[in-house]
Motif scaffolding. Structure first.
Motif: not given
Length: 378
Positions: A154, A157-158, A160-162, A164-165, A168
């Motif tokens: 988890k 995944y968090e 990786d999400e951070a 990507l954010q 971006d």
């Protein structure tokens, strides 16, 4: 696992029930079979209807002791069947009380039995109890490992999400900055250059009108138009110069610049080998490559007394790889990550990169970054 325990439980009931018929002589085998069926019915009722009630456990222990005391034989083996059921479910205090109670009932039920039965039953009971505790601990450890794995997955995944954010967000910040700069320049062109050109056009039309009748005044107006055209051209040049980044900002994080500076400041030979088709990188990637190369070369000079450094920059479709190797003294002990290497690793992890350290033929620090191109951000 549950099916295996259930099979073992019923084997520990059926085996002593059948074996005792051949080891002992009963007045009525029919009565014996009835009691066996009633006992198995009690066991099944506890398993299906009252699986977590302590009073049913006490009733089963009492009935097991009665069967073992009354029918003798090897009925003491059924105590092991009961033991398998409560160790995984009860807490430590309840387990301790149940084991002591069952051990007491076991030894009472073995009265008038051979001494060998006492020894065998107690040794087996202790062994199975210890094995049950070990199985419970292994299951708990397995559950803890699975829970930890889920938490790590988890967090991955968090992360990786951070990442990507963050990338971006960096693109959006650059786009906003470019938009604001373009808006400012468009306002400058409209307010200054646009108004000057409109005024020049009006003055030229006026000079064309009065030139035949008043040549001197018309000529003076044309000279004024010429001067204002010169001012407008200078304003246009200055605006264009602001649009184009200066040479220093373009080369501030260039590997070529870094090599020139370090070669000039230190007695060391640095070579750059570019592999693949180069493409323009996002500024943050250029900064990371610059800083990592700078740190790797500084460590080679300071710790390895290197005289030659090779920087290999490889462009691939999905990633950019930079390897920095040197001919300095290699450490025989495992590499300890100091502030420099830790800083390099933290720097590239923000954007999902990786850092590898090799100490085989030459000490090499390899930086792997995702191929995020500058032109993709626009």
């Amino acid at each position: 696992m549950i099916n295996q325990l259930l099979l073992t439980r019923y084997l520990l009931l059926l085996v002593p029930a059948i074996a005792s018929m051949y080891l002992e002589t009963y007045i009525s085998n029919d009565s014996y079979a009835l009691f066996v069926l009633l006992f198995i019915g009690l066991i099944e009722m506890r398993r299906t209807r009252f699986p977590n009630t302590n009073w049913m456990l006490l009733l089963e222990i009492a009935c097991t002791g009665w069967m073992s005391y009354h029918f003798k034989g090897v009925w003491f083996l059924s105590f092991f069947s009961t033991l398998l059921t409560y160790v995984p479910k009860l807490n430590r205090k309840q387990q301790f009380i149940a084991i002591l109670l069952q051990l007491l009932v076991l030894n009472v039920s073995l009265q008038n039995q051979p001494a060998m039965y006492f020894i065998f039953a107690n040794v087996m009971f202790g062994t199975i109890a210890i094995l049950s505790f070990q199985l419970q601990r292994m299951k708990k450890n397995k559950d803890d490992v699975e829970l930890l794995y889920d938490q790590l997955r988890k967090q991955h995944y968090e992360l990786d999400e951070a990442r990507l954010q963050l990338m971006d967000y960096a693109r959006k910040v650059e786009n906003i900055a470019q938009t604001e700069e373009r808006n400012r320049i468009s306002h400058d062109l409209h307010d200054d250059l646009g108004h000057k050109l409109i005024r020049i056009k009006m003055m030229m039309e006026a000079s064309l009108t009065i030139l035949p009748s008043q040549p001197s005044k018309g000529t003076e107006m044309l000279r004024s138009v010429r001067d204002q055209l010169g001012e407008s051209m200078e304003l246009l040049r200055s605006t264009v110069r602001r649009l184009k980044p200066n040479k220093h900002s373009l080369q501030s994080y260039s590997l070529t610049t870094l090599i020139d500076e370090l070669t000039r400041e230190n007695a060391i030979d640095i070579e750059l080998d570019i592999q693949g088709m180069p493409y323009e990188l996002y500024p943050s990637l250029e900064y990371i490559l610059y800083r990592n190369a700078q740190e790797a070369i500084s460590n080679a000079i300071r710790h390895g007394t290197a005289t030659y450094v090779l920087i290999t920059l490889q462009y691939a479709a999905n990633q950019v790889t930079m390897g920095v190797s040197n001919n300095g003294t290699r450490q025989m002990e495992p590499t300890v990550k100091g502030l420099g290497l830790s800083g390099m690793e933290e720097r590239i992890k923000v954007i999902g990169g990786q850092l590898y350290i090799s100490n085989d033929e030459q000490f090499t620090v390899t930086t792997v970054l995702p191929a995020f191109r500058h032109n993709e951000a626009n």
